[in-house]
Design an enzyme around this catalytic site. Sequence first.
Site, PDB file in Angstrom:
ATOM      1  CB  THR A 193     115.053 -29.756  67.952  1.00 15.20           C
ATOM      2  OG1 THR A 193     114.652 -31.083  67.660  1.00 15.20           O
ATOM      3  CG2 THR A 193     115.841 -29.228  66.786  1.00 15.20           C
ATOM      4  CB  THR A 237     108.514 -29.496  68.685  1.00 12.83           C
ATOM      5  OG1 THR A 237     109.117 -30.536  67.930  1.00 12.83           O
ATOM      6  CG2 THR A 237     109.328 -28.228  68.604  1.00 12.83           C
ATOM      7  CG  ASP A 238     108.463 -35.156  68.975  1.00 19.12           C
ATOM      8  OD1 ASP A 238     108.603 -34.269  68.112  1.00 19.12           O
ATOM      9  OD2 ASP A 238     108.977 -36.292  68.890  1.00 19.12           O
TER      10      ASP A 238
HETATM   11  N1  GLU Z   1     111.653 -35.598  69.320  1.00 17.46           N
HETATM   12  C1  GLU Z   1     112.394 -34.566  69.947  1.00 17.46           C
HETATM   13  C2  GLU Z   1     111.616 -33.831  71.021  1.00 17.46           C
HETATM   14  O1  GLU Z   1     110.431 -33.645  70.955  1.00 17.46           O
HETATM   15  C3  GLU Z   1     112.922 -33.576  68.969  1.00 17.46           C
HETATM   16  C4  GLU Z   1     111.832 -32.833  68.277  1.00 17.46           C
HETATM   17  C5  GLU Z   1     111.930 -31.371  68.468  1.00 17.46           C
HETATM   18  O2  GLU Z   1     112.353 -30.851  69.488  1.00 17.46           O
HETATM   19  O3  GLU Z   1     111.509 -30.710  67.507  1.00 17.46           O
HETATM   20  O4  GLU Z   1     112.229 -33.444  71.976  1.00 17.46           O
END
Ligand code: GLU
Length: 455
Positions: free
Chosen positions: A109, A185-186
């Site tokens: 993100t 973040t995942d």
């Molecule tokens: N699901 C995506 C990832 O982990 C977007 C979540 C995010 O970055 O907060 O890359």
Amino acid sequence: MSGVIRQAEENRSRSPQFGEGDRIRVKKRTRKGVVVYEGIVMPAAFSKNIVIKLDSGYNIGIRPENVEIEVISKAGGEKGRTPLHAETRKEKAMEREKPTISILSTGGTIASKVDYRTGAVTAQFTTEDILEAIPELEELANIEGRVIYSILSENMRPEHWVRLAKEVYDEIKRGVDGVMITHGTDTMGYTAAALSFMLRSSVPVVLVGSQRSADRPSSDSAMNAICAAKVATSDIAEVTVVMHGSTSDDFCYVHRGTRVRKMHTSARDAFRSINASPLAKVHYGSKSGAPRVSGEDLRIEILDANYRRRGEVEPELRAHMEKRCALVKFYPGAEPEVLEFFLERYKGVVIEGTGLGHVSSEWIPKIKEAVERGVVVVMTSQCLYGRVCDRVYDTGRDLLRAGVIEGGDMLPETALVKLMWALGATNDVEEVKKIIQTNIAGELSERTCIILTGD
Ligand code: GLU
């Protein structure tokens, strides 16, 4: 041009000129009357909304229709927020007195924007784009960077971790003062753990992400990135994750890479250190509106002084991962065949057991057979908090007799990554067991479990 966009542009042209960093007052006519907002203009990336940071620290997006804008003060001055253009930045001589940070972008993100054709969020920002959106980074350090991947972190695989570790190592050997990795973040916790095992770093290696993309009001990307850059210039020479520490824009936590977990699907303060204190807090001075990167506004408060200091070790790379490892969660009624599938095909299995580290009695003979064939089986707990202790109940004692290794107070996913790393280094099962039970990168407190007596 769509009606909405045309109207927005007409509105903008009727409003006084304003730019990032200016303080503006926006009067918005709504059906219920006039609402007034005042704050600092933030980079709006690809949004047509006007994004301002309120004095509370919260970012809001205001649709530009039916608004009247008054510019209260211009950014300008010594800390103008106008982003440097790429060419200017390239031409600008590196300032020697500032440290140099290398930003390696992997996606997620923090490197994403909304694709307005599909409504989906896709990873498509480069390091240049991140700098355009967050010019404060260049006040803290000379910034260099490159894109390693442009993927959402659910698409990361152990091969990606290995290549990333090599790239980070190359940057350290090149002499940069810190490395910042932008990441989804995942699965950031997995990558942080993987880098913690593969790299012994002499400089900070900081992973950072954001829960909400830069073009959304309440995006956490700028604050997280600024705090991460501050840590990248500090003496915390470990692999860490730097993310929002509270629901406000007041501080970030610095989590050790082997102890951190994403504990909320969408909140900005989603990351927690489990079974350990965060190493530090980065206080972020947003009370006055726009973030300020110097002086007391942005400062690090150490919470656990037991960390590796800058320059304490020679950098070392041990980049290998055995992919044939699995993490299996036990649940009431789980048939032994669930586990058997992995035991037959994989070299190592981490189990997320219940409570102190249990599975049903039906699973135990299958584990025993597999351990006898040389499969390494590690027990962790789905409680997350606390230590595994298989010496208390019958099923636990039977598991130990079957050859299960207790994973102490390691997070299940950290135990998985460690097992991949250990099996990547050696096929000697006894050696792997020893590695699993030795603290390598702060992932394990080396204490034996306390036997609960029930009295
Ligand atoms: N699901 C995506 C990832 O982990 C977007 C979540 C995010 O970055 O907060 O890359």
